[in-house]
Scaffold this motif. Structure first.
Motif, mmCIF file in Angstrom:
data_model
loop_
_atom_site.group_PDB
_atom_site.id
_atom_site.type_symbol
_atom_site.label_atom_id
_atom_site.label_comp_id
_atom_site.label_asym_id
_atom_site.label_seq_id
_atom_site.Cartn_x
_atom_site.Cartn_y
_atom_site.Cartn_z
ATOM 1 N N UNK A 176 4.574 15.500 -8.175
ATOM 2 C CA UNK A 176 3.464 15.709 -7.243
ATOM 3 C C UNK A 176 2.119 15.847 -7.953
ATOM 4 N N UNK A 177 1.085 15.781 -7.152
ATOM 5 C CA UNK A 177 -0.298 15.893 -7.623
ATOM 6 C C UNK A 177 -0.896 17.154 -7.013
ATOM 7 N N UNK A 178 -1.661 17.878 -7.813
ATOM 8 C CA UNK A 178 -2.287 19.118 -7.351
ATOM 9 C C UNK A 178 -3.718 18.860 -6.891
ATOM 10 N N UNK A 179 -4.203 19.781 -6.106
ATOM 11 C CA UNK A 179 -5.573 19.773 -5.585
ATOM 12 C C UNK A 179 -6.573 19.964 -6.731
ATOM 13 N N UNK B 238 0.851 -1.190 0.000
ATOM 14 C CA UNK B 238 0.000 0.000 0.000
ATOM 15 C C UNK B 238 0.891 1.245 0.000
ATOM 16 N N UNK B 239 0.719 2.093 -1.005
ATOM 17 C CA UNK B 239 1.519 3.315 -1.133
ATOM 18 C C UNK B 239 0.960 4.422 -0.248
ATOM 19 N N UNK B 240 1.783 5.434 -0.006
ATOM 20 C CA UNK B 240 1.379 6.606 0.777
ATOM 21 C C UNK B 240 1.650 7.862 -0.048
ATOM 22 N N UNK B 241 0.653 8.731 -0.114
ATOM 23 C CA UNK B 241 0.788 10.028 -0.764
ATOM 24 C C UNK B 241 0.331 11.081 0.243
ATOM 25 N N UNK C 262 5.251 7.716 -2.356
ATOM 26 C CA UNK C 262 5.512 7.621 -3.790
ATOM 27 C C UNK C 262 5.454 8.978 -4.482
ATOM 28 N N UNK C 263 4.708 9.911 -3.905
ATOM 29 C CA UNK C 263 4.601 11.280 -4.422
ATOM 30 C C UNK C 263 3.885 12.121 -3.380
ATOM 31 N N UNK C 264 3.888 13.429 -3.554
ATOM 32 C CA UNK C 264 3.216 14.345 -2.636
ATOM 33 C C UNK C 264 1.941 14.882 -3.283
#
Length: 193
Positions: A149-152, A82-85, A107-109
């Motif tokens: 990263x991933x944005x809102x 299970x990954x965590x972001x 794995x990413x923010x």
């Protein structure tokens, strides 16, 4: 309407507030001890990862990793599957972004701009106003050799495309989307980045 996580190169996944039904989803965990307690309930076969809200330190992510390992073992999943972001949604989280990025399983923010803007008193910020927050997140992830990263979610659906293009140029690899139309457009934009 549900919120979906789009990450370039990965299959879009639903972002749930509880254990998903079926494979491929991510679960948003509440902050702190409440999130740790929720871990056992949300870990299930097919879960891609968890997104702990208001993340502020590597020790809290280490505690989450231990709780995930226990939950994975209890249902026969390989430990570490299970990954965590972590969601960077506070000033403390933004200042600790480099530390968060190096925590186990990350794995990413995810940059939670809405909550961060509110805490900072930014109000209705423009893309230019958000540049420094976004840049700090990109640099923290890159330094730790994470995925982009991933944005809102985009606060102005009419500016979704323009916002995604700016994010892609800056080094983001995806964003939270509301509905299939945004998912499709995000896929086109982030694939070209």
């Amino acid at each position: 309407m549900g919120t979906y996580l789009f990450v370039a190169g990965a299959r879009p996944a639903r972002l749930h507030d509880h254990a998903p039904i079926g494979p491929g989803g991510w679960v948003r965990l509440p902050p702190g001890d409440q999130g740790l307690r929720a871990t056992r309930a949300v870990v299930a076969p097919g879960l891609v990862g968890v997104c702990p809200a208001r993340s502020t330190s590597a020790p809290e992510l280490a505690a989450l990793g231990a709780a995930l390992a226990e939950a994975e073992e209890s249902i026969g999943l390989p430990v570490g599957s299970i990954a965590v972001m972590p969601a960077v949604e506070t000033a403390a989280g933004l200042l600790a972004a480099a530390e968060l990025a190096r925590a186990p399983r990350v794995t990413r923010l995810l940059l939670g701009e809405a909550a961060l803007r509110a805490e900072l008193g930014m109000g209705a910020a423009t893309e230019r106003d958000l540049l420094w927050l976004r840049s700090m997140t990109v640099v923290a992830g890159a330094a730790a050799r994470l995925g982009p990263p991933v944005a809102d979610v985009c606060p102005d659906p009419g500016r979704f495309e323009e916002s995604c293009q700016g994010l892609a140029r800056l080094g983001f690899g995806g964003r939270l989307c509301e509905g299939g139309e945004q998912l499709q457009r995000a896929a086109e934009i982030f694939a070209c980045a």
